[in-house]
Design an enzyme around this catalytic site. Sequence first.
Site, PDB file in Angstrom:
ATOM      1  N   HIS A  17       0.840  -1.205   0.000  1.00 57.60           N
ATOM      2  CA  HIS A  17       0.000   0.000   0.000  1.00 57.60           C
ATOM      3  C   HIS A  17       0.875   1.255   0.000  1.00 57.60           C
ATOM      4  O   HIS A  17       0.600   2.205  -0.727  1.00 57.60           O
ATOM      5  CB  HIS A  17      -0.904   0.034   1.248  1.00 57.60           C
ATOM      6  CG  HIS A  17      -1.920  -1.063   1.329  1.00 57.60           C
ATOM      7  ND1 HIS A  17      -2.116  -1.814   2.458  1.00 57.60           N
ATOM      8  CD2 HIS A  17      -2.810  -1.531   0.425  1.00 57.60           C
ATOM      9  CE1 HIS A  17      -3.085  -2.690   2.255  1.00 57.60           C
ATOM     10  NE2 HIS A  17      -3.521  -2.542   1.035  1.00 57.60           N
ATOM     11  N   LYS A  41     -17.976  -7.392   7.971  1.00 56.88           N
ATOM     12  CA  LYS A  41     -16.641  -8.002   7.835  1.00 56.88           C
ATOM     13  C   LYS A  41     -15.952  -8.107   9.195  1.00 56.88           C
ATOM     14  O   LYS A  41     -16.085  -7.209  10.026  1.00 56.88           O
ATOM     15  CB  LYS A  41     -15.788  -7.127   6.912  1.00 56.88           C
ATOM     16  CG  LYS A  41     -15.147  -7.889   5.752  1.00 56.88           C
ATOM     17  CD  LYS A  41     -14.557  -6.923   4.752  1.00 56.88           C
ATOM     18  CE  LYS A  41     -13.372  -7.493   4.030  1.00 56.88           C
ATOM     19  NZ  LYS A  41     -12.847  -6.567   3.010  1.00 56.88           N
ATOM     20  N   ARG A  90      -1.531  -5.958  -8.653  1.00 59.18           N
ATOM     21  CA  ARG A  90      -0.428  -6.868  -8.363  1.00 59.18           C
ATOM     22  C   ARG A  90      -0.273  -7.959  -9.411  1.00 59.18           C
ATOM     23  O   ARG A  90       0.817  -8.418  -9.685  1.00 59.18           O
ATOM     24  CB  ARG A  90      -0.642  -7.548  -7.004  1.00 59.18           C
ATOM     25  CG  ARG A  90      -0.359  -6.669  -5.836  1.00 59.18           C
ATOM     26  CD  ARG A  90      -0.907  -7.246  -4.557  1.00 59.18           C
ATOM     27  NE  ARG A  90      -2.364  -7.215  -4.582  1.00 59.18           N
ATOM     28  CZ  ARG A  90      -3.125  -7.442  -3.530  1.00 59.18           C
ATOM     29  NH1 ARG A  90      -2.594  -7.760  -2.383  1.00 59.18           N
ATOM     30  NH2 ARG A  90      -4.440  -7.372  -3.630  1.00 59.18           N
ATOM     31  N   SER A 127      -2.582  -7.815   2.639  1.00 58.20           N
ATOM     32  CA  SER A 127      -2.965  -7.740   4.056  1.00 58.20           C
ATOM     33  C   SER A 127      -3.313  -9.134   4.582  1.00 58.20           C
ATOM     34  O   SER A 127      -3.032  -9.454   5.733  1.00 58.20           O
ATOM     35  CB  SER A 127      -4.163  -6.809   4.238  1.00 58.20           C
ATOM     36  OG  SER A 127      -3.805  -5.486   3.935  1.00 58.20           O
TER      37      SER A 127
HETATM   38  P1  ADP Z   1      -9.556  -4.312  -0.449  1.00 57.74           P
HETATM   39  O1  ADP Z   1     -10.306  -4.573   0.815  1.00 57.74           O
HETATM   40  O2  ADP Z   1     -10.246  -3.377  -1.407  1.00 57.74           O
HETATM   41  O3  ADP Z   1      -8.973  -5.531  -1.112  1.00 57.74           O
HETATM   42  P2  ADP Z   1      -6.891  -3.686   0.386  1.00 57.74           P
HETATM   43  O4  ADP Z   1      -6.651  -2.911   1.626  1.00 57.74           O
HETATM   44  O5  ADP Z   1      -6.512  -5.130   0.388  1.00 57.74           O
HETATM   45  O6  ADP Z   1      -8.379  -3.442   0.059  1.00 57.74           O
HETATM   46  O7  ADP Z   1      -6.183  -2.996  -0.861  1.00 57.74           O
HETATM   47  C1  ADP Z   1      -6.408  -1.665  -1.238  1.00 57.74           C
HETATM   48  C2  ADP Z   1      -5.699  -1.377  -2.557  1.00 57.74           C
HETATM   49  O8  ADP Z   1      -4.312  -1.611  -2.406  1.00 57.74           O
HETATM   50  C3  ADP Z   1      -6.125  -2.224  -3.744  1.00 57.74           C
HETATM   51  O9  ADP Z   1      -6.099  -1.433  -4.912  1.00 57.74           O
HETATM   52  C4  ADP Z   1      -5.078  -3.277  -3.821  1.00 57.74           C
HETATM   53  O10 ADP Z   1      -4.934  -3.801  -5.134  1.00 57.74           O
HETATM   54  C5  ADP Z   1      -3.863  -2.470  -3.439  1.00 57.74           C
HETATM   55  N1  ADP Z   1      -2.799  -3.311  -2.907  1.00 57.74           N
HETATM   56  C6  ADP Z   1      -2.862  -4.207  -1.919  1.00 57.74           C
HETATM   57  N2  ADP Z   1      -1.664  -4.806  -1.719  1.00 57.74           N
HETATM   58  C7  ADP Z   1      -0.823  -4.258  -2.622  1.00 57.74           C
HETATM   59  C8  ADP Z   1       0.561  -4.475  -2.961  1.00 57.74           C
HETATM   60  N3  ADP Z   1       1.310  -5.377  -2.347  1.00 57.74           N
HETATM   61  N4  ADP Z   1       1.085  -3.719  -3.940  1.00 57.74           N
HETATM   62  C9  ADP Z   1       0.317  -2.807  -4.570  1.00 57.74           C
HETATM   63  N5  ADP Z   1      -0.990  -2.582  -4.348  1.00 57.74           N
HETATM   64  C10 ADP Z   1      -1.548  -3.298  -3.384  1.00 57.74           C
END
Ligand code: ADP
Length: 152
Positions: A17, A41, A90, A127
């Site tokens: 992120h 959730k 990703r 995450s």
């Molecule tokens: P969601 O609940 O929408 O999946 P996340 O918190 O998992 O939310 O992710 C938010 C954003 O961050 C999404 O656009 C996701 O693709 C991006 N993201 C998550 N992990 C990574 C990573 N390792 N590298 C780049 N972008 C990421």
Amino acid sequence: MKRAIFPGSFDPITKGHCDIIERGITLFDEIIVAIGVNSTKNYMFSLEERVKFIKDTFKSNPKIKIMTYQGLTVDFCKTIDVNFILRGLRNPADFEFEKSIAHTNRDLAPIETVFLLTSASTSYISSSIVREVIKYNGDYKKLVPESVTIKL
Ligand code: ADP
């Protein structure tokens, strides 16, 4: 002023992120990291903890803000008058998933989604992997910014 939101659950925020936010801020004047609150959730970290991790990580950058919202992301964009949604990609699975969301959002409102490809060094981080590592007492520190800590 060009403003974007970067929406997600951030349970917790990861180095992946951070990579998208830090690179995104070169394109926008302001990025609002927006934590979507979904009451059905089950999260590992409380909303307060998730907000604090992000605030602490970007405390020295006034161009990066943090907000929470409920409901549709496009409705939140309209409420705070933001025209862009920033998302990270990703892998092909992310692309397919994001494509349908972006098309739907575009039908609902004149808001553009801007995608950044992840850096190779953080592309494997999610995450959910971080939560799994924490659950089994692994070294999660490598995957998250320093602000992310767990209460024992
Ligand atoms: P969601 O609940 O929408 O999946 P996340 O918190 O998992 O939310 O992710 C938010 C954003 O961050 C999404 O656009 C996701 O693709 C991006 N993201 C998550 N992990 C990574 C990573 N390792 N590298 C780049 N972008 C990421």
